[in-house]
Design a protein around this motif. Structure first.
Motif, PDB file in Angstrom:
ATOM      1  N   LEU B 101      37.410  31.062  54.138  1.00  0.00           N
ATOM      2  CA  LEU B 101      36.006  31.404  53.939  1.00  0.00           C
ATOM      3  C   LEU B 101      35.833  32.333  52.737  1.00  0.00           C
ATOM      4  CD1 LEU B 101      33.162  31.229  55.033  1.00  0.00           C
ATOM      5  CD2 LEU B 101      33.672  33.099  56.588  1.00  0.00           C
ATOM      6  N   ILE B 105      33.736  31.124  49.081  1.00  0.00           N
ATOM      7  CA  ILE B 105      32.491  31.697  48.566  1.00  0.00           C
ATOM      8  C   ILE B 105      32.791  32.763  47.512  1.00  0.00           C
ATOM      9  CG2 ILE B 105      31.038  31.125  50.539  1.00  0.00           C
ATOM     10  CD1 ILE B 105      31.456  33.782  51.693  1.00  0.00           C
ATOM     11  N   GLY B 106      33.948  33.409  47.619  1.00  0.00           N
ATOM     12  CA  GLY B 106      34.317  34.408  46.612  1.00  0.00           C
ATOM     13  C   GLY B 106      34.520  33.777  45.246  1.00  0.00           C
ATOM     14  N   LEU B 108      33.250  30.866  44.124  1.00  0.00           N
ATOM     15  CA  LEU B 108      31.954  30.445  43.595  1.00  0.00           C
ATOM     16  C   LEU B 108      31.226  31.626  42.963  1.00  0.00           C
ATOM     17  CD1 LEU B 108      30.383  28.067  46.256  1.00  0.00           C
ATOM     18  CD2 LEU B 108      31.214  27.524  43.972  1.00  0.00           C
ATOM     19  N   ALA B 109      31.198  32.738  43.707  1.00  0.00           N
ATOM     20  CA  ALA B 109      30.482  33.909  43.214  1.00  0.00           C
ATOM     21  C   ALA B 109      31.108  34.423  41.931  1.00  0.00           C
ATOM     22  CB  ALA B 109      30.484  35.000  44.272  1.00  0.00           C
ATOM     23  N   LEU B 128      28.934  43.467  45.927  1.00  0.00           N
ATOM     24  CA  LEU B 128      29.952  42.553  46.443  1.00  0.00           C
ATOM     25  C   LEU B 128      31.318  43.229  46.585  1.00  0.00           C
ATOM     26  CD1 LEU B 128      29.049  39.239  44.571  1.00  0.00           C
ATOM     27  CD2 LEU B 128      28.426  39.981  46.864  1.00  0.00           C
ATOM     28  N   ALA B 164      36.700  38.124  56.737  1.00  0.00           N
ATOM     29  CA  ALA B 164      36.311  37.461  55.489  1.00  0.00           C
ATOM     30  C   ALA B 164      35.497  38.426  54.633  1.00  0.00           C
ATOM     31  CB  ALA B 164      35.522  36.196  55.784  1.00  0.00           C
ATOM     32  N   ALA B 165      34.606  39.203  55.283  1.00  0.00           N
ATOM     33  CA  ALA B 165      33.755  40.133  54.527  1.00  0.00           C
ATOM     34  C   ALA B 165      34.587  41.154  53.770  1.00  0.00           C
ATOM     35  CB  ALA B 165      32.774  40.826  55.464  1.00  0.00           C
ATOM     36  N   THR B 168      36.608  39.327  50.718  1.00  0.00           N
ATOM     37  CA  THR B 168      35.974  38.738  49.533  1.00  0.00           C
ATOM     38  C   THR B 168      36.096  39.586  48.263  1.00  0.00           C
ATOM     39  OG1 THR B 168      33.877  39.560  50.364  1.00  0.00           O
ATOM     40  CG2 THR B 168      34.333  37.229  50.698  1.00  0.00           C
ATOM     41  N   PHE B 170      38.482  41.136  47.017  1.00  0.00           N
ATOM     42  CA  PHE B 170      39.737  40.841  46.317  1.00  0.00           C
ATOM     43  C   PHE B 170      39.625  39.531  45.551  1.00  0.00           C
ATOM     44  CE2 PHE B 170      41.130  43.514  49.882  1.00  0.00           C
ATOM     45  CZ  PHE B 170      41.762  44.513  49.168  1.00  0.00           C
ATOM     46  N   VAL B 172      36.852  38.102  44.478  1.00  0.00           N
ATOM     47  CA  VAL B 172      35.934  38.286  43.351  1.00  0.00           C
ATOM     48  C   VAL B 172      36.659  38.982  42.197  1.00  0.00           C
ATOM     49  CG1 VAL B 172      33.828  39.435  42.594  1.00  0.00           C
ATOM     50  CG2 VAL B 172      33.889  38.308  44.811  1.00  0.00           C
TER      51      VAL B 172
END
Lengths: 420, 292
Positions: B101, B105-106, B108-109, B128, B164-165, B168, B170, B172
């Motif tokens: 997860l 999304i990380g 993509l961001a 973030l 996951a929160a 992320t 790392f 990014v």
């Protein structure tokens, strides 16, 4: 079309749309695409992280008990001017609410809640519970005062009003070792309950000390790594990274194994005759344990940012300085040190921010003198269940951390955060 | 840092003193980890070297704690091995899903954040990355209340979302780092050759940033795998993981089995570290930087 007209209107493309506008449109589209890519993560972080924390912080001022438990009375009570005893009307509502709470079995909660501010209120409410049963109809005011004279005191009603405020500052006052007295004045907590200010200071002190220790230990090795040829420095970096990658619990366990009274270090000292077998030193489960373990655990966070700054300092400058006759010390302090300061700032801020919020290590090796503010928050969350106080302590800590984070972003820039 | 020939005697003394200081610091860094490994083979239930171990007597060493942890061998008589296996299974499942997860999304961001047109880049980036900075106890407390309210507490899903929160940031950080200096003309070249944006992403961008993605994923994985506090607040016995079992073991009576688990975890981190190091070199090669 002459050039002047072109300058005035801009270039018109073949489809009749000015170039400028087309460009702006394309730019806007790119902007939206970029933003859409970030949206999933942004939404995810807001939902799983930001909202929960924001929600928790409101608990530090939230005081919903009386609003929920005194549904009829609450509005009148909050509007009451407090100058003289309320009239029959409010007594009737109070009676109604008390009955409602007795039926629901929630009267004890109210009693406890009021008792925080007014010692003795618990027994007063519980006792009047029995007497109030006899009251069958109006007038409530007289009968209630007869049953329990304190219902006829202005003071009781003022306290009731105070504790019914849906917003409270008392958790924050508790968090800085203050409280309301019976008259609603802010006073210092009794001596034995004054622990939080000391704890905040200790947390800052431990963090500062850990930052200093990691700097003292980390600077030489960052210097060494940045000035050795890559063949060796790669190996050295791996040695710095290995602890970074090893489980925090494993590292804390190692320190327990090394430092406890029956541990390796004490054994060695007894073995070489430095201390007697019955004179083993208590090196862990106290402030010392917290300091040592945290320093080792956070050392990589200091070394890596310093290293990434130091490796940009050209070594030829050092040679130039020496060839111009400066001593090695002068060379270091005039050439190398000033240029390495940004690295110290980056590493130092990072280590400080991370250590302020440390929880696991102090909990495991800190004993009682090595506890930090996080441990107290965990205690109120899990054991004493004083969630409002936990939230107030958390809010104060979070604000501090966010200020440091903002500073870090201003000085170092989040983009420059490096991970190995 | 070879010593130049013109160094005076004082310089020489200082140079060697400096090397000794550095040696001591590296020793402090490594010793605690290294000392645990031989102790995990201790035949006695103690946390220190027995005399037999110092004499290198083979009888003083044994694999009993490993057998205990892995639930094999004779006479352990406990179901502790079973417990550790259960925790290990949980740890791995939770870490894998949290990593998937966070990485998706990380990444993509990070791609979005690296576009020069990205609006509000700085504040969004700060937001973030904040799960990395906010003290874990505050995150845990917040999630505890909120997840209880929405029915996510005490479930695998809740723990996965929480992990996951915090994983992320790392992803990014590492992926944006690989995208620094990304050659934008490659995207235009791909488009001019007729590729749709999606095809460009999978054929041009993705292969180039894969090392960053994988190292971010490994960071996210180890973060979840090593996480105690969120589990302590959000999970019950069904979501017990290796760290939480070590944690309760360390707070109560410590058994040397913990050292065996620790050694296994160290082996695991060394493997991951080597993987990361190889990826970093590959990434630098791919981006045409020198291997350093």
């Amino acid at each position: 079309m002459n050039t002047q007209a072109v300058a005035a209107q801009g270039v018109i493309m073949i489809d009749g749309v000015p170039l400028k506008e087309q460009l702006a449109r394309a730019e806007r589209k790119k902007k939206i695409t970029a933003f859409m890519l970030v949206v999933p993560l942004l939404a995810f972080i807001i939902f799983t992280f930001v909202i929960p924390i924001g929600n928790m912080l409101t608990r530090s001022v939230d005081n919903p008990r009386m609003t929920n438990q005194m549904p009829s009375l609450i509005d009148d009570l909050l509007l009451w001017d407090g100058k003289e005893l309320p009239g029959e009307d409010m007594y009737a509502k109070l009676f109604q609410d008390i009955q409602w709470n007795i039926e629901n079995g929630t009267i004890g909660r109210i009693a406890t809640h009021v008792n925080y501010r007014m010692p003795g209120a618990r027994s007063m409410i519980v006792k009047s519970k029995r007497k109030l049963k006899k009251i069958k109809g109006p007038p409530y005011k007289e009968q209630m005062i007869e049953a329990e004279p304190r219902w006829g005191e202005l003071h009781t009603w003022r306290i009731l009003q105070q504790v019914s405020d849906p917003l409270t500052s008392s958790y924050f006052l508790n968090a800085i070792d203050k409280d309301y007295d019976i008259d609603g004045n802010v006073v210092a907590q009794p001596e034995e309950k004054q622990i939080y200010v000391t704890l905040f200071i200790r947390t800052l002190w431990i963090s500062a000390l850990v930052t200093l220790l990691t700097l003292i230990l980390g600077y030489p090795i960052a210097y060494l790594i940045s000035t050795t040829p890559p063949r060796i420095s790669n190996l050295l970096i791996i040695m710095v990274l290995l602890p970074f990658w090893t489980s925090l619990l494993v590292r804390t366990t190692s320190w327990i194994v090394l430092l406890q009274t029956q541990g390796v270090l004490n054994d060695i000292m007894v073995w070489i005759g430095l201390i007697a077998d019955d004179g083993r030193i208590q090196m862990i489960y106290n402030l010392n344990g917290t300091l040592v373990a945290m320093t080792q655990i956070l050392l990589p966070f200091m070394v890596l940012p310093m290293y990434s700054v130091m490796k940009t300092i050209p070594l030829s400058q050092l040679r130039a300085s020496q060839s111009l006759g400066a001593t090695p010390f002068r060379t270091f302090f005039r050439i190398f040190w000033p240029q390495s300061i940004p690295g110290i700032g980056a590493g130092g801020l990072l280590v400080f921010v991370l250590s302020v919020g440390y929880y696991i290590t102090p909990a495991l090796v800190g004993g009682s003198s090595g506890q930090m503010i996080s441990n107290q928050i965990a205690f109120h969350m899990r054991s004493s269940l004083n969630w409002g106080l936990a939230a107030a302590l958390g809010t104060i800590m979070l604000v501090g951390v966010l200020v440091l984070y903002w500073l870090y972003d201003r000085i170092v820039g989040i983009d420059n955060m490096k991970l190995g | 840092m070879a010593l130049p020939s013109y160094t005076g005697p004082l310089g020489r003394i200082w140079h060697y003193t400096f090397l000794v200081i550095c040696g001591v610091v590296f020793f402090i860094l490594m010793a605690p980890i290294m000392v645990i490994i031989p102790l995990s083979f201790n035949a006695e239930p103690y946390f220190t070297f027995s005399e037999g171990m110092l004499r290198l007597d083979p009888d003083a060493y044994s694999l009993r704690w490993y057998q205990d942890v892995l639930g094999i061998g004779e006479g352990t008589g406990s179901n502790r091995g079973h417990e550790w296996a259960f925790s290990a299974r949980n740890s791995i499942i939770i870490a894998i899903f949290a990593t998937l997860l966070a990485t998706t999304i990380g990444t993509l961001a990070a791609v979005g954040l690296s576009r020069p047109q990205m609006p509000f880049r700085r504040p969004i980036m700060a937001l973030l990355i904040s799960p990395l900075i906010v003290p874990i106890i505050i995150t845990a407390a917040g999630m505890f209340f909120f997840y209880s309210k929405v029915g996510l507490a005490y479930s695998h899903l809740g723990v996965v979302l929480a992990h996951a929160a915090i994983g992320t940031p790392f992803v990014v950080i590492t992926v944006t780092a690989t995208l620094v200096g990304f050659d934008e003309t490659l995207i235009r070249a791909s488009a001019s050759l007729g590729a749709q944006p999606l095809r460009t992403f999978f054929k041009v961008i993705l292969p180039l940033i894969t090392p960053g993605i994988v190292s971010g994923a490994l960071f996210a994985f180890i973060t979840s795998f090593d996480e105690v506090v969120l589990i302590y607040f959000l999970a019950d016995a069904d979501q017990k993981t290796i760290p939480i079992q070590m944690w309760s073991g360390l707070r109560q009576q410590i058994s040397p089995s913990i050292l065996a688990v620790a050694t296994l975890l160290i082996t695991f981190s060394v493997t991951l570290l080597i993987a990361i190091e190889l990826l970093r070199r590959r990434s630098e090669r791919l981006r045409g930087m020198s291997p350093q």
